[in-house]
Scaffold this active site. Structure first.
Site, PDB file in Angstrom:
ATOM      1  N   LYS A   1       0.779  -0.880   0.065  1.00  0.00           N
ATOM      2  CA  LYS A   1       0.217  -0.338   0.673  1.00  0.00           C
ATOM      3  C   LYS A   1       1.055   1.396  -0.173  1.00  0.00           C
ATOM      4  CE  LYS A   1      -4.272  -2.566   2.660  1.00  0.00           C
ATOM      5  NZ  LYS A   1      -4.402  -2.377   3.200  1.00  0.00           N
TER       6      LYS A   1
ATOM      7  N   ALA B   1      -0.956  -8.840   9.198  1.00  0.00           N
ATOM      8  CA  ALA B   1      -0.581  -9.724   9.010  1.00  0.00           C
ATOM      9  C   ALA B   1      -0.997 -10.725  10.547  1.00  0.00           C
ATOM     10  CB  ALA B   1       0.804  -9.766   8.785  1.00  0.00           C
TER      11      ALA B   1
ATOM     12  N   LYS C   1      -4.677   6.225   4.562  1.00  0.00           N
ATOM     13  CA  LYS C   1      -5.448   5.458   5.808  1.00  0.00           C
ATOM     14  C   LYS C   1      -4.054   5.454   6.769  1.00  0.00           C
ATOM     15  CE  LYS C   1      -4.393   0.989   5.346  1.00  0.00           C
ATOM     16  NZ  LYS C   1      -3.087   0.319   6.088  1.00  0.00           N
TER      17      LYS C   1
ATOM     18  N   SER D   1      -0.414  -2.359  14.441  1.00  0.00           N
ATOM     19  CA  SER D   1      -0.476  -1.042  13.325  1.00  0.00           C
ATOM     20  C   SER D   1       0.827  -0.458  13.319  1.00  0.00           C
ATOM     21  CB  SER D   1      -1.797  -0.086  13.654  1.00  0.00           C
ATOM     22  OG  SER D   1      -0.518   1.020  12.307  1.00  0.00           O
ATOM     23  N   ARG D   2       2.120  -1.018  12.225  1.00  0.00           N
ATOM     24  CA  ARG D   2       3.377   0.199  12.618  1.00  0.00           C
ATOM     25  C   ARG D   2       3.332   1.609  12.037  1.00  0.00           C
ATOM     26  NH1 ARG D   2       5.091  -3.734   7.732  1.00  0.00           N
ATOM     27  NH2 ARG D   2       3.197  -4.501   7.718  1.00  0.00           N
TER      28      ARG D   2
END
Length: 336
Positions: free
Chosen positions: A106, A142, A193, A256-257
């Site tokens: 993304k 993931a 996002k 979330s990274r």
């Protein structure tokens, strides 16, 4: 069902391998590192990512591209977005044109402002028809996909036939795939996002509260929609999984990274320091630059994106960026 190669043995590529195997496909993974290849083939574990996940013995790994791409029906690009152009160029000579190409990375490319599928269309010209290219996006960390927890995503492509092939290849009882014919909207939503997730991390570390988080998500959705519609996307797409769905999960999840990057910035750490400490790539960093530059070039008002850009690249204090957002001139919520 199909012979599938995943390019990239990061966390998401590894997780998707389990999904594809569960769906009945023959799955191969290409990895740069020999230790990753050996770990997957010998120990049925990825020693670098999702290390606790036991992979099906039927999944094989290689670091020879030509061998890995021989007689494959579908190629999944799971590399970091900023490497897609380079990786695709290396793969192109190994293809005969019949393969379905799917991007799960993304992002928006710096300088060109191209989406990931647009990069593939450009690089693969003369080998793969545009109609054989698609994407798979949606709220799908993931860590949960790998454990086969319930997940819903969106397949979009330049042809309905390809979108349906992607849907059919990935669908399992715990991995549900919807179709969307608005590939541009799907990609814009799934990319923008990540910018909002960085802002969400700052909100969390500064303990600014749930009201601020709700405002970020809804106004972030507005910016995402504004950009997408200007690029020809459908406004309705951003109410779906790759718009609101992706925003919710990436702005709130501990996985979330991009949220992690914002959280660390809110604690006073510098961007270079944060990047060096991370093994995985936070796509929102480069996407922030792309979207900010696009908005400036096209005179599009994207205030949250601009604030995140200033914090990341101009060393503006997050508190000052927040104050600038909150004290902007009064506006209507929706311009009719």
């Amino acid at each position: 069902m199909r012979n599938v190669t995943i390019i990239g043995a990061g966390s998401f590529g590894t997780a998707l391998a389990t999904v594809l195997d569960t769906a009945g496909n023959t799955v191969q993974i290409w990895a740069r590192e020999q230790e990753v290849v050996d770990g997957i083939n010998n120990d049925h574990r990825n020693p670098a990512y999702l290390t606790d996940l036991e992979l099906p013995k039927s999944i094989k790994a290689y670091n020879n591209l030509e061998h890995c791409l021989m007689d494959q029906d579908m190629i999944i690009f799971a590399t970091p977005s900023h490497t897609l152009r380079e990786v695709a160029a290396k793969i192109k000579p190994c293809l005969d044109g019949h393969e379905i190409l799917v991007v799960v990375s993304k992002g928006i490319e710096n300088d060109t402002f191209k989406t990931m599928s647009q990069i593939l269309v450009e690089v693969m010209e003369g080998t793969t028809y545009e109609d054989n290219i698609g994407v798979l996006y949606g709220p799908s960390h993931a860590e949960e996909v790998a454990l086969l927890k319930p997940t819903t995503v969106v397949a979009a492509a330049y042809s309905t036939r390809t979108a349906r092939l992607i849907q059919d290849t990935f669908m399992t009882p715990m991995f549900r795939v919807y179709l969307n014919n608005d590939i541009k909207g799907v990609e814009v939503g799934g990319s923008v996002k990540n910018i909002m997730a960085i802002a969400a991390g700052v909100i969390d570390s500064a303990e600014l509260g749930d009201n601020a988080k709700a405002a970020l998500i809804t106004r972030g959705l507005h910016e995402m929609k504004r950009m997408g519609v200007m690029l020809g996307a459908y406004a309705e797409t951003f109410s779906g999984l790759t718009g609101m769905g992706d925003l919710i999960v990436t702005c709130t999840s501990q996985h979330s990274r991009n949220r992690y990057v914002g959280h660390q910035i809110g604690l006073g750490k510098k961007l270079d320091e944060i990047i060096k400490s991370m093994r995985m790539v936070a796509e929102g960093i480069k996407t922030t630059k792309s979207v900010h530059d696009w908005a400036v070039a096209n005179n599009v008002d994207m205030p949250i994106t601009a604030a995140v850009y200033k914090v990341l690249f101009e060393d503006v204090d997050p508190k000052d960026a927040l104050n600038a957002l909150m004290t902007r001139d009064p506006k209507d919520e929706v311009s009719l």
